[in-house]
Write a protein that holds these residues in place. Structure first.
Motif, PDB file in Angstrom:
ATOM      1  N   THR A  22      -7.262   7.726   8.005  1.00 27.30           N
ATOM      2  CA  THR A  22      -7.893   6.894   9.027  1.00 27.30           C
ATOM      3  C   THR A  22      -7.745   5.412   8.715  1.00 27.30           C
ATOM      4  O   THR A  22      -7.387   4.620   9.596  1.00 27.30           O
ATOM      5  CB  THR A  22      -9.386   7.250   9.153  1.00 27.30           C
ATOM      6  N   ALA A  23      -8.033   5.026   7.475  1.00 23.69           N
ATOM      7  CA  ALA A  23      -7.931   3.616   7.086  1.00 23.69           C
ATOM      8  C   ALA A  23      -6.498   3.117   7.249  1.00 23.69           C
ATOM      9  O   ALA A  23      -6.255   2.018   7.766  1.00 23.69           O
ATOM     10  CB  ALA A  23      -8.401   3.436   5.651  1.00 23.69           C
ATOM     11  N   LEU A  24      -5.539   3.929   6.828  1.00 22.51           N
ATOM     12  CA  LEU A  24      -4.130   3.543   6.912  1.00 22.51           C
ATOM     13  C   LEU A  24      -3.701   3.389   8.370  1.00 22.51           C
ATOM     14  O   LEU A  24      -2.990   2.439   8.726  1.00 22.51           O
ATOM     15  CB  LEU A  24      -3.273   4.585   6.201  1.00 22.51           C
ATOM     16  N   ALA A  25      -4.130   4.306   9.235  1.00 20.88           N
ATOM     17  CA  ALA A  25      -3.770   4.222  10.646  1.00 20.88           C
ATOM     18  C   ALA A  25      -4.328   2.969  11.293  1.00 20.88           C
ATOM     19  O   ALA A  25      -3.621   2.268  12.032  1.00 20.88           O
ATOM     20  CB  ALA A  25      -4.272   5.461  11.391  1.00 20.88           C
ATOM     21  N   GLN A  60     -11.107   1.166  -3.887  1.00 19.34           N
ATOM     22  CA  GLN A  60     -10.092   2.147  -3.461  1.00 19.34           C
ATOM     23  C   GLN A  60      -9.180   1.546  -2.405  1.00 19.34           C
ATOM     24  O   GLN A  60      -7.955   1.714  -2.461  1.00 19.34           O
ATOM     25  CB  GLN A  60     -10.775   3.397  -2.918  1.00 19.34           C
ATOM     26  N   LEU A  61      -9.748   0.851  -1.435  1.00 12.70           N
ATOM     27  CA  LEU A  61      -8.929   0.227  -0.398  1.00 12.70           C
ATOM     28  C   LEU A  61      -7.951  -0.767  -1.013  1.00 12.70           C
ATOM     29  O   LEU A  61      -6.769  -0.812  -0.650  1.00 12.70           O
ATOM     30  CB  LEU A  61      -9.817  -0.466   0.631  1.00 12.70           C
ATOM     31  N   GLU A  62      -8.438  -1.567  -1.943  1.00 11.39           N
ATOM     32  CA  GLU A  62      -7.564  -2.545  -2.601  1.00 11.39           C
ATOM     33  C   GLU A  62      -6.467  -1.853  -3.396  1.00 11.39           C
ATOM     34  O   GLU A  62      -5.313  -2.287  -3.393  1.00 11.39           O
ATOM     35  CB  GLU A  62      -8.398  -3.452  -3.500  1.00 11.39           C
ATOM     36  N   ALA A  63      -6.824  -0.762  -4.091  1.00 14.44           N
ATOM     37  CA  ALA A  63      -5.840  -0.049  -4.909  1.00 14.44           C
ATOM     38  C   ALA A  63      -4.716   0.521  -4.052  1.00 14.44           C
ATOM     39  O   ALA A  63      -3.563   0.605  -4.501  1.00 14.44           O
ATOM     40  CB  ALA A  63      -6.524   1.073  -5.687  1.00 14.44           C
ATOM     41  N   PHE A  64      -5.036   0.900  -2.813  1.00 10.22           N
ATOM     42  CA  PHE A  64      -4.028   1.456  -1.916  1.00 10.22           C
ATOM     43  C   PHE A  64      -3.414   0.388  -1.015  1.00 10.22           C
ATOM     44  O   PHE A  64      -2.751   0.709  -0.025  1.00 10.22           O
ATOM     45  CB  PHE A  64      -4.623   2.594  -1.093  1.00 10.22           C
ATOM     46  N   GLY A  65      -3.603  -0.876  -1.354  1.00  6.47           N
ATOM     47  CA  GLY A  65      -2.946  -1.982  -0.660  1.00  6.47           C
ATOM     48  C   GLY A  65      -3.514  -2.329   0.693  1.00  6.47           C
ATOM     49  O   GLY A  65      -2.886  -3.077   1.449  1.00  6.47           O
ATOM     50  N   LEU A  66      -4.694  -1.801   1.024  1.00  2.39           N
ATOM     51  CA  LEU A  66      -5.283  -2.035   2.344  1.00  2.39           C
ATOM     52  C   LEU A  66      -6.289  -3.179   2.248  1.00  2.39           C
ATOM     53  O   LEU A  66      -7.500  -2.973   2.090  1.00  2.39           O
ATOM     54  CB  LEU A  66      -5.942  -0.745   2.860  1.00  2.39           C
ATOM     55  N   HIS A  67      -5.777  -4.387   2.344  1.00  7.20           N
ATOM     56  CA  HIS A  67      -6.599  -5.591   2.211  1.00  7.20           C
ATOM     57  C   HIS A  67      -7.080  -6.037   3.583  1.00  7.20           C
ATOM     58  O   HIS A  67      -6.329  -6.048   4.555  1.00  7.20           O
ATOM     59  CB  HIS A  67      -5.798  -6.695   1.529  1.00  7.20           C
ATOM     60  N   TRP A  68      -8.351  -6.388   3.659  1.00  8.30           N
ATOM     61  CA  TRP A  68      -8.958  -6.754   4.935  1.00  8.30           C
ATOM     62  C   TRP A  68      -8.885  -8.259   5.156  1.00  8.30           C
ATOM     63  O   TRP A  68      -8.690  -9.043   4.234  1.00  8.30           O
ATOM     64  CB  TRP A  68     -10.396  -6.251   4.998  1.00  8.30           C
ATOM     65  N   ASP A  69      -9.057  -8.656   6.413  1.00  7.74           N
ATOM     66  CA  ASP A  69      -8.889 -10.057   6.803  1.00  7.74           C
ATOM     67  C   ASP A  69     -10.213 -10.811   6.939  1.00  7.74           C
ATOM     68  O   ASP A  69     -10.347 -11.925   6.453  1.00  7.74           O
ATOM     69  CB  ASP A  69      -8.126 -10.137   8.139  1.00  7.74           C
ATOM     70  N   ALA A 234     -12.186  12.900  -4.342  1.00  6.72           N
ATOM     71  CA  ALA A 234     -11.969  11.461  -4.267  1.00  6.72           C
ATOM     72  C   ALA A 234     -10.495  11.151  -4.494  1.00  6.72           C
ATOM     73  O   ALA A 234      -9.782  11.873  -5.194  1.00  6.72           O
ATOM     74  CB  ALA A 234     -12.825  10.750  -5.312  1.00  6.72           C
ATOM     75  N   LEU A 235     -10.030  10.074  -3.877  1.00  5.44           N
ATOM     76  CA  LEU A 235      -8.639   9.661  -4.039  1.00  5.44           C
ATOM     77  C   LEU A 235      -8.334   9.384  -5.514  1.00  5.44           C
ATOM     78  O   LEU A 235      -9.067   8.666  -6.185  1.00  5.44           O
ATOM     79  CB  LEU A 235      -8.367   8.400  -3.212  1.00  5.44           C
ATOM     80  N   ASP A 236      -7.241   9.945  -5.988  1.00  5.42           N
ATOM     81  CA  ASP A 236      -6.827   9.774  -7.381  1.00  5.42           C
ATOM     82  C   ASP A 236      -5.979   8.504  -7.490  1.00  5.42           C
ATOM     83  O   ASP A 236      -4.876   8.447  -6.927  1.00  5.42           O
ATOM     84  CB  ASP A 236      -6.017  11.002  -7.816  1.00  5.42           C
ATOM     85  N   PRO A 237      -6.460   7.480  -8.203  1.00  8.11           N
ATOM     86  CA  PRO A 237      -5.695   6.226  -8.301  1.00  8.11           C
ATOM     87  C   PRO A 237      -4.357   6.389  -9.002  1.00  8.11           C
ATOM     88  O   PRO A 237      -3.481   5.529  -8.875  1.00  8.11           O
ATOM     89  CB  PRO A 237      -6.640   5.301  -9.091  1.00  8.11           C
ATOM     90  N   ASP A 238      -4.172   7.477  -9.735  1.00  7.60           N
ATOM     91  CA  ASP A 238      -2.899   7.712 -10.411  1.00  7.60           C
ATOM     92  C   ASP A 238      -1.870   8.374  -9.503  1.00  7.60           C
ATOM     93  O   ASP A 238      -0.736   8.620  -9.921  1.00  7.60           O
ATOM     94  CB  ASP A 238      -3.115   8.594 -11.649  1.00  7.60           C
ATOM     95  N   ARG A 239      -2.257   8.681  -8.261  1.00 11.20           N
ATOM     96  CA  ARG A 239      -1.340   9.349  -7.331  1.00 11.20           C
ATOM     97  C   ARG A 239      -1.223   8.559  -6.026  1.00 11.20           C
ATOM     98  O   ARG A 239      -1.078   9.126  -4.954  1.00 11.20           O
ATOM     99  CB  ARG A 239      -1.821  10.773  -7.053  1.00 11.20           C
ATOM    100  N   LYS A 240      -1.272   7.255  -6.137  1.00 11.85           N
ATOM    101  CA  LYS A 240      -1.249   6.414  -4.931  1.00 11.85           C
ATOM    102  C   LYS A 240       0.018   6.634  -4.112  1.00 11.85           C
ATOM    103  O   LYS A 240      -0.039   6.709  -2.877  1.00 11.85           O
ATOM    104  CB  LYS A 240      -1.385   4.935  -5.322  1.00 11.85           C
ATOM    105  N   GLY A 241       1.170   6.741  -4.790  1.00 14.31           N
ATOM    106  CA  GLY A 241       2.418   6.920  -4.059  1.00 14.31           C
ATOM    107  C   GLY A 241       2.461   8.220  -3.279  1.00 14.31           C
ATOM    108  O   GLY A 241       2.657   8.223  -2.058  1.00 14.31           O
ATOM    109  N   PRO A 242       2.264   9.383  -3.946  1.00 18.95           N
ATOM    110  CA  PRO A 242       2.300  10.655  -3.219  1.00 18.95           C
ATOM    111  C   PRO A 242       1.238  10.755  -2.126  1.00 18.95           C
ATOM    112  O   PRO A 242       1.503  11.309  -1.054  1.00 18.95           O
ATOM    113  CB  PRO A 242       2.059  11.688  -4.324  1.00 18.95           C
ATOM    114  N   LEU A 243       0.051  10.215  -2.374  1.00 19.74           N
ATOM    115  CA  LEU A 243      -1.016  10.309  -1.376  1.00 19.74           C
ATOM    116  C   LEU A 243      -0.727   9.432  -0.161  1.00 19.74           C
ATOM    117  O   LEU A 243      -0.953   9.840   0.981  1.00 19.74           O
ATOM    118  CB  LEU A 243      -2.356   9.926  -2.009  1.00 19.74           C
ATOM    119  N   THR A 244      -0.211   8.238  -0.395  1.00 20.85           N
ATOM    120  CA  THR A 244       0.148   7.365   0.728  1.00 20.85           C
ATOM    121  C   THR A 244       1.292   7.967   1.523  1.00 20.85           C
ATOM    122  O   THR A 244       1.302   7.943   2.758  1.00 20.85           O
ATOM    123  CB  THR A 244       0.522   5.957   0.217  1.00 20.85           C
ATOM    124  N   HIS A 245       2.256   8.541   0.814  1.00 20.83           N
ATOM    125  CA  HIS A 245       3.386   9.212   1.464  1.00 20.83           C
ATOM    126  C   HIS A 245       2.874  10.351   2.350  1.00 20.83           C
ATOM    127  O   HIS A 245       3.303  10.504   3.507  1.00 20.83           O
ATOM    128  CB  HIS A 245       4.343   9.745   0.394  1.00 20.83           C
TER     129      HIS A 245
END
Length: 297
Positions: A22-25, A60-69, A234-245
């Motif tokens: 949802t956040a990514l969308a 978590q949002l910051e770790a997954f590159g989702l920075h707010w404005d 909870a989102l695993d910070p060590d799996r950011k790539g596979p989870l984002t994919h």
């Protein structure tokens, strides 16, 4: 502002994979429209909150590159604004004090007798908002035409609870109005809430945002929604790539398999270059990829 979106999690626990989708969308949709993406913390109900969850969600949002404005908004600091809206609705005769419980409403067949049972201000009284007799409708970007007869489904609904806490429906609608939110991208499990929030906005004479309700993300076996209450991991910070994919796949994109091991920045850059709203999936539900088998996120 031609486009201002938002992500509004409840700090009842850390973000899980469904939250990431949802956040990514909503983030990608805002970037596609060259708009803003804000974050709001729906910390309105203290008994449901988990200590430290709000800060965890932001990290978590910051770790997954989702920075707010825009500036962060916390509903817990908006009590005066919510009360002013309740007072206005009471003064206009669109809301009324009520002592009926959910059980009493159920005994009445969920057909509320309305303001005829109105009570004066006092302890142990909720405030309910009257609802229109005609069906309420809106056009969703993904789900099409959505309608509901609020008068038949629930009748006048609570905007301030008997314990004096404000309802999610009131707070969410008022926050969207006061933050000039133009677009809301969230899960289809909130369609019922959307209709009530639209009614609140209509009563306040405020514009309606555009809505896009995504399919609810299910466990890979398709049997259960991924949620905090269903032990969504909870989102695993060590799996950011596979989870984002995997999240991009859930949103109708087809990122190259090799990007699973890329950085989040590379994945988001690819997503921005390949994102179009027309690719968003329709329907009410969508299973998560097999990598989440067993609930491991």
């Amino acid at each position: 502002m031609s486009y201002r979106g938002r992500f509004a999690p409840t700090p009842s626990g850390p973000l899980h994979f469904g939250s990431l989708v949802t956040a990514l969308a909503s983030w990608l949709d805002a970037r596609y429209h060259r708009g803003e993406w804000w974050v709001r913390m729906d910390d309105l109900d203290p008994p449901r909150e988990q200590p430290g969850a709000a800060d965890t969600i932001l990290r978590q949002l910051e770790a997954f590159g989702l920075h707010w404005d825009g500036p962060l908004l916390y509903q817990s600091k908006r009590g005066d604004a919510y009360q002013a809206a309740v007072d206005s609705l009471l003064e206009q005769g669109q809301a009324f004090y009520c002592t009926l419980s959910r059980q009493q409403l159920k005994a009445l067949g969920n057909v509320h007798p309305g303001p005829s049972v109105a009570q004066p201000p006092g302890p142990d009284r909720a405030v309910r908002l009257t609802v229109p007799a005609a069906p309420l409708c809106f056009d969703d970007r993904l789900q099409g035409r959505v309608c509901a007869a609020l008068a038949e489904e629930e009748g006048p609904f609570v905007i301030r609870r008997r314990d004096s806490l404000f309802s999610y429906q009131l707070a969410c609608a008022l926050d969207d109005r006061d933050q000039d939110i133009t677009d809301v991208v969230r899960g289809a499990d909130l369609l019922t809430s959307t209709l009530r929030q639209i009614h609140v906005l209509d009563c306040l004479g405020a514009p309606r945002p555009r809505y896009a309700h995504l399919p609810v993300i299910l466990q890979p076996d398709g049997r259960q929604k991924i949620s905090k209450s269903a032990n969504g991991a909870a989102l695993d910070p060590d799996r950011k790539g596979p989870l984002t994919h995997a999240a991009l796949t859930c949103l109708g994109l087809s990122p190259p398999a090799g990007l699973q091991q890329s950085t989040v920045a590379d994945l988001l850059q690819w997503a921005r270059e390949n994102w179009t709203p027309e690719q968003l999936p329709r329907g009410a539900e969508r299973p998560a990829p097999a990598l989440l088998q067993g609930g491991q996120a």
